[in-house]
Scaffold this motif. Structure first.
Motif, mmCIF file in Angstrom:
data_model
loop_
_atom_site.group_PDB
_atom_site.id
_atom_site.type_symbol
_atom_site.label_atom_id
_atom_site.label_comp_id
_atom_site.label_asym_id
_atom_site.label_seq_id
_atom_site.Cartn_x
_atom_site.Cartn_y
_atom_site.Cartn_z
ATOM 1 N N LEU A 123 0.871 -1.171 0.000
ATOM 2 C CA LEU A 123 0.000 0.000 0.000
ATOM 3 C C LEU A 123 0.909 1.222 0.000
ATOM 4 N N TYR A 142 4.758 2.006 -7.952
ATOM 5 C CA TYR A 142 3.413 1.469 -8.170
ATOM 6 C C TYR A 142 3.336 0.784 -9.532
ATOM 7 N N LYS A 146 2.768 -3.211 -10.106
ATOM 8 C CA LYS A 146 1.577 -3.651 -10.846
ATOM 9 C C LYS A 146 1.973 -4.475 -12.070
ATOM 10 N N ARG A 153 -1.794 -0.986 -4.040
ATOM 11 C CA ARG A 153 -2.812 0.070 -4.044
ATOM 12 C C ARG A 153 -2.116 1.391 -3.780
ATOM 13 N N TRP A 180 -5.829 -2.528 5.039
ATOM 14 C CA TRP A 180 -4.853 -3.242 4.208
ATOM 15 C C TRP A 180 -4.206 -4.380 4.999
#
Length: 197
Positions: A123, A142, A146, A153, A180
């Motif tokens: 997170l 990020y 991903k 997130r 989370w």
């Protein structure tokens, strides 16, 4: 939202900050004498992702705010370019850009170097107005996570700088951290019947 505890003093010449992520750094899988390995860490004060992320199986979830992930890409956009060089053991010259070997050294000592090894869900909490660790650092991480299929997130906080101390940011960040960790640490919530007894 972070721990106020301080690290013990380092011996002269010991690596610090992101430079400590270099391969000579102690493996966080190895517990300190007499301790079992920790399974939960608080978000780091410095903004750097925990060194443990590249060690799959050690941690089950991670929460970071304004993470420094690529020293080479940060050096020309931060308000502390001297820090980027000195933390990686390089000389700082305010009137010159780093040479190609220095750029490579900064990248080599950056957490981004280990992104392929990250497995723990992450997170990210970013302050839009952060000049210390610009939010592009967190966006870079990020996208990299991903692209590698790591559960990730991103929370974006307008009007907040590196500290994320706006009332709304603190409240939202705290709630999202708890949610989370509950989700990814597979915490058992007590049943209603158990709480009434």
């Amino acid at each position: 939202m972070t721990s106020l505890s301080r690290e013990p003093p380092l011996a002269p010449g010991s690596p610090r900050g992101p430079a400590a992520l270099a391969p000579q750094h102690r493996n966080p899988r190895e517990p300190h004498p007499g301790q079992s390995p920790p399974r939960l860490r608080q978000p780091p004060v410095s903004g750097a992702p925990p060194a443990a992320l590249p060690f799959p199986g050690t941690y089950h979830a991670c929460v970071v705010h304004n993470p420094l992930v690529n020293i080479a890409s940060m050096v020309t956009t931060t308000d502390i370019p001297d820090w980027c060089l000195t933390e990686t053991g390089l000389p700082y010259m305010p009137d010159a850009l780093p040479d190609p070997a220095q750029w490579a050294e900064m990248l080599n000592k950056s957490p981004m170097r280990y992104v392929n090894q990250v497995r723990a869900p992450v997170l990210l909490m970013l302050g839009e107005d952060d000049r210390r660790v610009p939010p592009k650092q967190g966006l870079e991480y990020y996208r990299a996570l991903k692209a590698r299929g790591v559960p990730t997130r991103l929370l974006w906080y307008p009007g907040n700088n590196h500290a994320l101390t706006g009332v709304e940011a603190e409240a939202d960040g705290f709630m999202n951290m708890v949610l989370w960790l509950l989700e990814h640490l597979r915490c058992q919530q007590p049943s209603t019947a158990a709480t009434l007894q």
